[in-house]
Scaffold this motif. Structure first.
Motif, PDB file in Angstrom:
ATOM      1  N   ILE A 149      62.730  59.644  46.362  1.00 37.68           N
ATOM      2  CA  ILE A 149      62.611  60.439  46.077  1.00 37.68           C
ATOM      3  C   ILE A 149      61.620  61.485  46.403  1.00 37.68           C
ATOM      4  O   ILE A 149      61.812  62.523  46.478  1.00 37.68           O
ATOM      5  CB  ILE A 149      62.591  59.792  44.813  1.00 37.68           C
ATOM      6  N   ALA A 192      62.127  64.764  47.616  1.00 34.48           N
ATOM      7  CA  ALA A 192      60.715  66.134  46.872  1.00 34.48           C
ATOM      8  C   ALA A 192      60.164  67.093  47.749  1.00 34.48           C
ATOM      9  O   ALA A 192      59.999  67.686  47.726  1.00 34.48           O
ATOM     10  CB  ALA A 192      60.124  65.854  46.008  1.00 34.48           C
ATOM     11  N   ARG A 225      66.656  71.257  47.245  1.00 33.91           N
ATOM     12  CA  ARG A 225      67.336  71.454  45.998  1.00 33.91           C
ATOM     13  C   ARG A 225      68.739  71.653  46.446  1.00 33.91           C
ATOM     14  O   ARG A 225      69.368  71.629  45.139  1.00 33.91           O
ATOM     15  CB  ARG A 225      66.734  72.464  45.315  1.00 33.91           C
ATOM     16  N   LEU A 242      68.920  59.417  39.516  1.00 32.74           N
ATOM     17  CA  LEU A 242      69.431  60.777  38.977  1.00 32.74           C
ATOM     18  C   LEU A 242      68.924  61.631  38.163  1.00 32.74           C
ATOM     19  O   LEU A 242      68.702  62.537  37.988  1.00 32.74           O
ATOM     20  CB  LEU A 242      71.166  60.266  38.304  1.00 32.74           C
ATOM     21  N   GLU A 243      67.586  60.656  37.464  1.00 32.42           N
ATOM     22  CA  GLU A 243      67.003  61.778  36.838  1.00 32.42           C
ATOM     23  C   GLU A 243      65.921  62.440  37.366  1.00 32.42           C
ATOM     24  O   GLU A 243      65.480  64.147  37.281  1.00 32.42           O
ATOM     25  CB  GLU A 243      66.789  60.694  36.235  1.00 32.42           C
ATOM     26  N   GLN A 244      65.176  61.426  38.331  1.00 30.92           N
ATOM     27  CA  GLN A 244      64.565  62.256  38.884  1.00 30.92           C
ATOM     28  C   GLN A 244      64.081  63.060  40.456  1.00 30.92           C
ATOM     29  O   GLN A 244      63.406  64.419  40.363  1.00 30.92           O
ATOM     30  CB  GLN A 244      63.114  61.154  39.483  1.00 30.92           C
ATOM     31  N   VAL A 245      65.570  62.697  40.783  1.00 30.65           N
ATOM     32  CA  VAL A 245      65.758  64.061  41.888  1.00 30.65           C
ATOM     33  C   VAL A 245      66.028  65.198  41.329  1.00 30.65           C
ATOM     34  O   VAL A 245      67.108  65.499  40.950  1.00 30.65           O
ATOM     35  CB  VAL A 245      66.759  63.421  42.628  1.00 30.65           C
ATOM     36  N   ASP A 246      65.507  66.498  41.870  1.00 31.80           N
ATOM     37  CA  ASP A 246      65.610  67.621  41.928  1.00 31.80           C
ATOM     38  C   ASP A 246      66.451  68.387  42.864  1.00 31.80           C
ATOM     39  O   ASP A 246      66.076  69.057  43.773  1.00 31.80           O
ATOM     40  CB  ASP A 246      64.316  68.203  41.217  1.00 31.80           C
ATOM     41  N   ALA A 247      68.038  68.832  41.981  1.00 36.47           N
ATOM     42  CA  ALA A 247      68.442  69.136  43.336  1.00 36.47           C
ATOM     43  C   ALA A 247      69.798  69.685  42.408  1.00 36.47           C
ATOM     44  O   ALA A 247      69.905  69.156  40.970  1.00 36.47           O
ATOM     45  CB  ALA A 247      69.350  68.426  43.861  1.00 36.47           C
ATOM     46  N   VAL A 305      73.498  65.654  42.101  1.00 39.87           N
ATOM     47  CA  VAL A 305      73.254  64.558  42.618  1.00 39.87           C
ATOM     48  C   VAL A 305      74.016  63.166  42.363  1.00 39.87           C
ATOM     49  O   VAL A 305      74.734  63.198  40.594  1.00 39.87           O
ATOM     50  CB  VAL A 305      71.839  64.204  41.602  1.00 39.87           C
TER      51      VAL A 305
END
Lengths: 425, 425
Positions: free
Chosen positions: A338, A342, A347, A364-369, A372
């Protein structure tokens, strides 16, 4: 040599076209769904009827570009054939068949003072599209704009100039037999980069700029535009193979994400692998990639595990190769994956392969794209695959539209309030 | 004198604060609704507990600004009182009570290949707010940002610097007792305009810029920002009194739109009147406005009809007065009113007064503005009146958010795809 006089003439010409588009946009905004669809059908028919002229123009582009020694894949994307023109015309008819996204009441509620408020979808106005070689983008952009009641100012590249000209002549010929003004489609024929600069500063006439092409083009437009921009396309996408991954699924997805079509933005560029599965899984996975022509660039641990591969440099982690090269990094856990994403991701699209639901949820929650995935290929990020029936590009920014952009992305809304004399006390 | 060294130091300081906000934003994105609400309650309590320090700081601002001979209305907006601080704290608690807009599944559907896709609301990341004197905006922006899991970089004006400093100290003191990092609220204390320029070019750290203030501030930010901007607030709003207007309703709405609070963006600036009602209605309506201190600037026909009023110049039609002045123009029909608005309006709020449903429908359809009303005052355009429970500003652009912006405007979304090994064939 680009003199002040030439600059002034060019600037005025771009302004004239942008203003013509603005006037056409107001007229277009009043057309019914039926009138717009009739215009789209006429555009499709005119493309097919003008096949001969378009192919002739395209042959000029292809021969000029071939003489410069351009890559075969580039020339292939530039080349039109009778079958491709037919398929482009079919694409126009497919958009025609979609529901009209304009004039839709999205919400409706009553204020405490009794005013009934509707939120109604409306066009953006004038969309400027700045794009590179593929001539089908000319038709796509004009079609999606017209369906959403927007006028469009097209600025393609020099490589496809003759093709774009012939296509726009055909499209406008189609419009002349319709209720939609032909001025709703404008092609900037200047290939001077100044024409782009003028265009993206015409805030009073242009409502949105969409750059589509390489990272440099997009960066240049984002940096200089005064008009709002939707940034599209740069995809440094990752696949993370977790300790709990199902090994065959992981191999299948990695191969698909890297090799099925390496030149597109949703192809994967870096493979991240959990340290505990690397010894068993990684050597055979990399062998499978190499057998498909992929050049591997590994981190120190990867190089230790798999001999005879190149070392990845710091620069590799941040590179969108768009070809058969893959950077590979062994990580200690999902958290390191992750963090890596980042730091280096753009993204766009990121995927985790695991049978562990908890690990997947964390990723799925923490990856900012924009998109996902859990147990799926990054290549799925696409307006057609998503069922939007069209795609104007894939947004990598968070404002207005994110991810694959269908017709909805080319609309705005207005609030309509129905009162009976209400004021503020 | 602003030396290169000073510039470098300032640039680094702004960058340091933006980066701190970016790190805090990632942490904040993981907080639950309960953790965020607890933080908001602590912020509200801390504001009230720090009342003494805030009032003292505010007194410094007020005395400094008063010494420059600023307008009474300006000083009034700058001044805090114990009651105003209490009301600001109550505002924080009101936002706290709203539903959390983050982590909401807005849509969910299955692709043809079986992947289940969710569209889930997410924060934007870091919001930069550039605003003028009113110190309550400091609290509003921090509150709305935190509720939507965004970090915020605040850049207020020199006039309110001491007040803003004291307020941010209080807010961060509140956060220190919470699960939310205090670094999620950053105040740029430099009043050099260069600090704004640096901020709006930090695309890697800032996700959105919202300028709030006068037309010049907004224009400057829009022109130079590389970060996406939401343009707010300039409102050259019109009321059109149609031939079929109910005369008493028309008078009541025009008076309300012009005089209830002339300094705000949704106040009306120009009155358009159908030529057939002008002789009977206009003289008494203008008299009623004049009795309330409104200065009238009329078109040639208006001046002929009503003696002793000033003539409007071309410039008047394009001016947002924000004070007790109203331009008045007699038009031949609704179409001329629509054309006038298309030419001079700022796409904020426009209103028609008529009992004729067809005329109303034409106006509501053809006028391009964030909000269009039939038989209601332009003053209704407001996030609270609209029931959004909050307002970060009123957008006059078409991208991302239009009209009154509540919490929703500070969110984006991501697509989350749940697969079982799907690839592109």
């Amino acid at each position: 040599m680009f003199s002040t006089d030439t600059a002034q003439v060019l600037k005025e010409q771009v302004a004239t076209q942008a203003q013509a588009a603005k006037i056409a946009a107001r007229e277009l905004a009043r057309k019914t769904s039926e009138e717009k669809n009739a215009a789209l059908e006429l555009m499709a028919a005119s493309l097919v009827a003008s096949k001969h002229e378009i192919l002739q123009a395209n042959a000029q582009d292809v021969s000029r570009v071939s003489a410069t020694g351009a890559a075969k894949s580039f020339i292939d994307r530039l080349t039109l054939t009778p079958a491709r023109i037919q398929s482009i015309a079919d694409g126009v008819r497919a958009v025609m068949a979609l529901p009209d996204p304009i004039g839709v009441t999205q919400e409706r509620w009553q204020l405490r003072n009794g005013v009934l408020v509707e939120r109604r979808s409306v066009p953006l106005g004038v969309i400027a599209m700045i794009y590179e070689a593929r001539p089908n983008v000319t038709v796509d952009a004009a079609t999606l704009a017209l369906k959403t009641s927007n006028a469009v100012v097209l600025r393609g590249s020099a490589d496809a100039l003759e093709s774009n000209r012939a296509i726009v002549v055909a499209l406008r010929e189609g419009l002349r037999a319709s209720e939609v003004p032909a001025e709703a489609i404008q092609l900037i024929e200047s290939v001077e980069h100044e024409s782009v600069e003028y265009l993206i500063r015409m805030r009073d006439a242009i409502d949105l700029v969409i750059p589509r092409g390489g990272a440099r083009l997009i960066q240049a437009v984002v940096e200089s535009s005064v008009v709002p921009v939707i940034e599209t396309g740069v995809g440094n996408c990752h696949v993370y193979v977790d300790v709990d991954a199902q090994p065959e699924m992981a191999t299948k997805i990695v191969i698909n994400a890297k090799t099925q079509r390496p030149s597109v933005c949703n192809a994967a560029e870096t493979l991240l692998v959990h340290t505990d599965v690397a010894p068993q899984w990684l050597p055979q996975a990399l062998k499978a990639l190499q057998e498909r022509g992929v050049e591997i660039r590994g981190c120190a641990r990867t190089c230790q595990l798999v001999p005879d591969i190149e070392s990845a440099s710091e620069q590799d982690w941040g590179t969108e190769y768009l070809e058969l090269i893959m950077a590979v990094k062994i990580v200690d856990d999902v958290q390191e994956a992750i963090e890596h994403i980042a730091r280096y991701g753009t993204r766009h699209t990121e995927s985790i392969i695991t049978e562990n639901e908890e690990t997947a949820a964390l990723f799925l929650e923490q990856v900012d794209a924009a998109v996902v995935y859990h147990n799926a290929s990054t290549r799925l990020t696409d307006g057609f695959v998503f069922g939007f029936g069209a795609e104007i590009g894939i947004s990598t920014q968070k404002m207005h539209a994110r991810g694959p952009m269908g017709l909805q992305a080319l609309t705005s809304y207005k609030y309509v309030g129905h009162g009976s004399g209400q004021v503020i006390e």
